[in-house]
Design an enzyme around this catalytic site. Structure first.
Site, PDB file in Angstrom:
ATOM      1  N   ALA A 141     -16.420  17.784  10.821  1.00 30.54           N
ATOM      2  CA  ALA A 141     -17.509  17.259  11.543  1.00 30.54           C
ATOM      3  C   ALA A 141     -17.755  15.843  11.316  1.00 30.54           C
ATOM      4  O   ALA A 141     -17.127  15.050  11.155  1.00 30.54           O
ATOM      5  CB  ALA A 141     -18.856  18.002  10.946  1.00 30.54           C
ATOM      6  N   HIS A 142     -18.846  15.479  11.832  1.00 34.99           N
ATOM      7  CA  HIS A 142     -19.267  14.022  12.025  1.00 34.99           C
ATOM      8  C   HIS A 142     -19.594  13.235  10.584  1.00 34.99           C
ATOM      9  O   HIS A 142     -19.938  13.630   9.718  1.00 34.99           O
ATOM     10  CB  HIS A 142     -20.516  13.894  12.914  1.00 34.99           C
ATOM     11  N   ASP A 143     -19.271  12.056  10.556  1.00 37.24           N
ATOM     12  CA  ASP A 143     -19.241  11.083   9.596  1.00 37.24           C
ATOM     13  C   ASP A 143     -18.508  11.528   8.268  1.00 37.24           C
ATOM     14  O   ASP A 143     -18.734  11.085   7.067  1.00 37.24           O
ATOM     15  CB  ASP A 143     -20.572  10.907   9.236  1.00 37.24           C
TER      16      ASP A 143
END
Length: 221
Positions: A141-143
Protein backbone atom coordinates in the site's frame (compact mmCIF):
# COMPACT_ATOMS: atom_id res chain seq x y z
CA UNK A 1 14.72 -3.49 -29.22
CA UNK A 2 17.50 -6.02 -28.84
CA UNK A 3 16.90 -8.64 -26.14
CA UNK A 4 19.18 -8.30 -23.11
CA UNK A 5 21.25 -11.34 -22.09
CA UNK A 6 20.16 -12.73 -18.72
CA UNK A 7 21.19 -15.58 -16.43
CA UNK A 8 19.33 -16.80 -13.36
CA UNK A 9 21.37 -17.61 -10.26
CA UNK A 10 19.93 -20.74 -8.67
CA UNK A 11 18.04 -23.72 -10.02
CA UNK A 12 15.49 -24.29 -7.26
CA UNK A 13 11.79 -23.57 -7.19
CA UNK A 14 11.99 -19.78 -7.01
CA UNK A 15 14.62 -19.63 -9.76
CA UNK A 16 12.35 -21.68 -12.02
CA UNK A 17 9.43 -19.40 -11.16
CA UNK A 18 11.57 -16.43 -12.18
CA UNK A 19 12.26 -18.14 -15.48
CA UNK A 20 8.51 -18.37 -16.04
CA UNK A 21 8.16 -14.70 -15.07
CA UNK A 22 10.71 -13.82 -17.75
CA UNK A 23 8.83 -15.96 -20.26
CA UNK A 24 5.68 -13.99 -19.44
CA UNK A 25 7.51 -10.69 -19.92
CA UNK A 26 8.87 -11.90 -23.26
CA UNK A 27 5.40 -13.01 -24.37
CA UNK A 28 4.35 -9.35 -24.23
CA UNK A 29 7.60 -7.99 -25.65
CA UNK A 30 10.85 -9.80 -26.31
CA UNK A 31 12.99 -8.19 -23.62
CA UNK A 32 15.43 -10.82 -22.34
CA UNK A 33 17.45 -13.66 -23.82
CA UNK A 34 17.83 -16.22 -21.05
CA UNK A 35 21.23 -17.84 -21.55
CA UNK A 36 20.91 -20.35 -18.72
CA UNK A 37 21.52 -20.79 -15.02
CA UNK A 38 24.32 -20.31 -12.52
CA UNK A 39 24.65 -22.48 -9.44
CA UNK A 40 27.21 -22.76 -6.65
CA UNK A 41 26.71 -26.54 -6.63
CA UNK A 42 29.28 -27.92 -9.07
CA UNK A 43 27.22 -31.11 -9.46
CA UNK A 44 24.61 -29.06 -11.32
CA UNK A 45 27.07 -27.69 -13.87
CA UNK A 46 26.41 -29.00 -17.36
CA UNK A 47 22.90 -30.17 -16.55
CA UNK A 48 19.73 -28.84 -18.16
CA UNK A 49 16.89 -27.08 -16.34
CA UNK A 50 13.83 -26.02 -18.30
CA UNK A 51 15.83 -26.90 -21.39
CA UNK A 52 18.58 -24.40 -20.57
CA UNK A 53 22.14 -25.22 -19.46
CA UNK A 54 23.59 -24.70 -16.01
CA UNK A 55 26.59 -22.69 -17.16
CA UNK A 56 28.71 -22.70 -14.02
CA UNK A 57 29.05 -20.65 -10.85
CA UNK A 58 29.56 -16.94 -10.25
CA UNK A 59 32.97 -17.05 -11.93
CA UNK A 60 31.24 -17.63 -15.28
CA UNK A 61 30.23 -13.96 -15.31
CA UNK A 62 33.84 -12.76 -15.47
CA UNK A 63 33.82 -13.54 -19.20
CA UNK A 64 30.34 -12.02 -19.75
CA UNK A 65 30.29 -8.74 -17.80
CA UNK A 66 27.31 -7.30 -19.70
CA UNK A 67 24.99 -10.14 -18.77
CA UNK A 68 22.18 -9.32 -16.37
CA UNK A 69 21.64 -11.54 -13.33
CA UNK A 70 18.38 -12.43 -11.62
CA UNK A 71 19.07 -13.99 -8.21
CA UNK A 72 16.52 -16.77 -7.74
CA UNK A 73 16.99 -17.33 -4.02
CA UNK A 74 14.14 -16.71 -1.58
CA UNK A 75 15.95 -16.64 1.77
CA UNK A 76 17.18 -13.06 2.38
CA UNK A 77 20.52 -14.00 4.05
CA UNK A 78 21.47 -16.29 1.17
CA UNK A 79 20.33 -13.80 -1.45
CA UNK A 80 22.45 -11.11 0.20
CA UNK A 81 25.53 -13.36 0.26
CA UNK A 82 25.18 -14.14 -3.44
CA UNK A 83 24.72 -10.48 -4.38
CA UNK A 84 27.80 -9.50 -2.34
CA UNK A 85 29.79 -12.33 -3.90
CA UNK A 86 28.90 -11.12 -7.39
CA UNK A 87 29.71 -7.52 -6.50
CA UNK A 88 33.10 -8.54 -5.07
CA UNK A 89 33.82 -10.24 -8.39
CA UNK A 90 33.10 -6.94 -10.08
CA UNK A 91 29.66 -7.80 -11.42
CA UNK A 92 26.98 -5.21 -10.70
CA UNK A 93 24.36 -5.74 -13.41
CA UNK A 94 21.15 -7.05 -11.85
CA UNK A 95 17.80 -7.36 -13.58
CA UNK A 96 14.69 -5.78 -12.09
CA UNK A 97 11.81 -8.03 -13.17
CA UNK A 98 8.15 -7.02 -12.91
CA UNK A 99 5.47 -9.43 -14.06
CA UNK A 100 3.08 -7.98 -16.66
CA UNK A 101 0.07 -8.64 -14.40
CA UNK A 102 1.51 -6.70 -11.44
CA UNK A 103 -0.16 -3.36 -10.71
CA UNK A 104 2.51 -0.74 -10.06
CA UNK A 105 1.80 2.89 -9.09
CA UNK A 106 3.44 5.78 -10.90
CA UNK A 107 4.92 7.65 -7.94
CA UNK A 108 7.16 4.86 -6.69
CA UNK A 109 10.85 4.10 -6.33
CA UNK A 110 12.01 0.56 -7.10
CA UNK A 111 15.64 -0.48 -6.67
CA UNK A 112 17.84 -2.78 -8.73
CA UNK A 113 17.59 -6.55 -8.65
CA UNK A 114 13.95 -6.43 -7.53
CA UNK A 115 11.54 -9.21 -8.51
CA UNK A 116 7.80 -8.52 -8.45
CA UNK A 117 5.76 -11.60 -9.29
CA UNK A 118 2.37 -12.24 -10.88
CA UNK A 119 -0.79 -10.55 -9.59
CA UNK A 120 0.99 -8.35 -7.06
CA UNK A 121 -1.11 -5.27 -6.31
CA UNK A 122 0.47 -2.00 -5.22
CA UNK A 123 -0.91 1.49 -4.83
CA UNK A 124 1.39 4.52 -4.89
CA UNK A 125 4.06 6.58 -3.12
CA UNK A 126 6.09 3.69 -1.74
CA UNK A 127 9.77 2.74 -1.88
CA UNK A 128 11.25 -0.68 -2.54
CA UNK A 129 14.98 -1.13 -1.95
CA UNK A 130 17.48 -3.26 -3.84
CA UNK A 131 17.14 -7.04 -4.26
CA UNK A 132 13.64 -7.21 -2.79
CA UNK A 133 11.39 -10.16 -3.66
CA UNK A 134 7.60 -9.65 -3.70
CA UNK A 135 5.85 -12.91 -4.39
CA UNK A 136 2.56 -13.70 -6.09
CA UNK A 137 -0.65 -11.94 -5.00
CA UNK A 138 1.02 -9.82 -2.32
CA UNK A 139 -0.32 -6.32 -1.63
CA UNK A 140 1.79 -3.22 -1.03
CA UNK A 141 0.00 0.00 0.00
CA UNK A 142 0.83 3.72 0.05
CA UNK A 143 3.86 5.18 1.78
CA UNK A 144 5.42 1.81 2.58
CA UNK A 145 9.18 1.34 2.76
CA UNK A 146 10.71 -2.07 2.05
CA UNK A 147 14.45 -1.95 2.65
CA UNK A 148 17.08 -3.99 0.77
CA UNK A 149 16.78 -7.81 0.64
CA UNK A 150 13.24 -7.97 2.05
CA UNK A 151 11.18 -11.00 1.02
CA UNK A 152 7.39 -10.80 0.93
CA UNK A 153 5.80 -14.25 0.55
CA UNK A 154 2.63 -15.03 -1.43
CA UNK A 155 -0.61 -13.25 -0.50
CA UNK A 156 0.95 -11.15 2.28
CA UNK A 157 -0.81 -7.84 2.91
CA UNK A 158 1.29 -4.76 3.73
CA UNK A 159 -1.00 -1.89 4.73
CA UNK A 160 -0.11 1.78 4.36
CA UNK A 161 2.73 3.61 6.13
CA UNK A 162 4.53 0.38 6.99
CA UNK A 163 8.32 0.13 7.20
CA UNK A 164 10.06 -3.24 6.83
CA UNK A 165 13.75 -3.32 7.71
CA UNK A 166 16.57 -4.79 5.68
CA UNK A 167 16.49 -8.55 5.12
CA UNK A 168 13.20 -9.21 6.87
CA UNK A 169 11.13 -12.16 5.65
CA UNK A 170 7.34 -11.70 5.65
CA UNK A 171 5.52 -15.05 5.57
CA UNK A 172 2.66 -16.29 3.41
CA UNK A 173 -0.70 -14.63 4.18
CA UNK A 174 0.84 -12.43 6.88
CA UNK A 175 -0.83 -9.06 7.47
CA UNK A 176 0.91 -5.87 8.61
CA UNK A 177 -1.63 -3.27 9.70
CA UNK A 178 -1.43 0.45 9.03
CA UNK A 179 1.61 2.24 10.40
CA UNK A 180 3.56 -0.62 11.98
CA UNK A 181 7.27 -1.23 11.55
CA UNK A 182 9.32 -4.41 11.52
CA UNK A 183 13.03 -4.25 12.26
CA UNK A 184 16.00 -5.59 10.30
CA UNK A 185 16.58 -9.30 9.64
CA UNK A 186 13.41 -10.46 11.35
CA UNK A 187 10.95 -13.18 10.33
CA UNK A 188 7.18 -12.77 10.40
CA UNK A 189 5.50 -16.17 10.33
CA UNK A 190 2.86 -17.34 7.87
CA UNK A 191 -0.58 -15.99 8.73
CA UNK A 192 0.74 -13.65 11.43
CA UNK A 193 -1.00 -10.34 12.05
CA UNK A 194 1.42 -7.57 13.01
CA UNK A 195 -0.42 -4.95 15.06
CA UNK A 196 2.55 -3.47 16.96
CA UNK A 197 6.15 -2.65 16.01
CA UNK A 198 8.61 -5.54 15.99
CA UNK A 199 12.34 -5.13 16.71
CA UNK A 200 15.37 -6.37 14.80
CA UNK A 201 16.36 -10.04 14.63
CA UNK A 202 13.17 -11.64 15.96
CA UNK A 203 10.83 -14.34 14.76
CA UNK A 204 7.21 -13.38 15.40
CA UNK A 205 4.10 -15.52 14.93
CA UNK A 206 0.42 -15.44 15.76
CA UNK A 207 -2.46 -12.99 15.70
CA UNK A 208 -1.53 -10.60 17.09
CA UNK A 209 2.09 -11.39 16.26
CA UNK A 210 4.44 -11.87 19.21
CA UNK A 211 8.19 -12.57 19.18
CA UNK A 212 9.04 -16.17 20.01
CA UNK A 213 12.75 -16.04 19.16
CA UNK A 214 15.48 -13.41 19.46
CA UNK A 215 18.66 -13.78 17.41
CA UNK A 216 22.03 -12.15 17.91
CA UNK A 217 22.75 -9.08 15.84
CA UNK A 218 24.55 -10.16 12.66
CA UNK A 219 23.11 -13.70 12.67
CA UNK A 220 22.53 -13.45 8.92
CA UNK A 221 26.19 -12.87 8.04
Amino acid sequence: MEAKPLVIFGTGGLAREIHQLVRDINARQQTYEVLGWLDSNAQMHGQQVHGLPVLGDAQWLSAYPETLVAVGIGAPPTRRKIVLQLQELGHCKFATLIHPTAIIGQEVRIGEGVTICANVTTTDDYRIGNHVLINIMATIAHDDVLEDFVTVAPAAVISGNVTIGEGTDIGTNATLIQGVSVGRWSVVGAGAVVTRPLPDNVTAVGAPAKPIKQREDGWHL
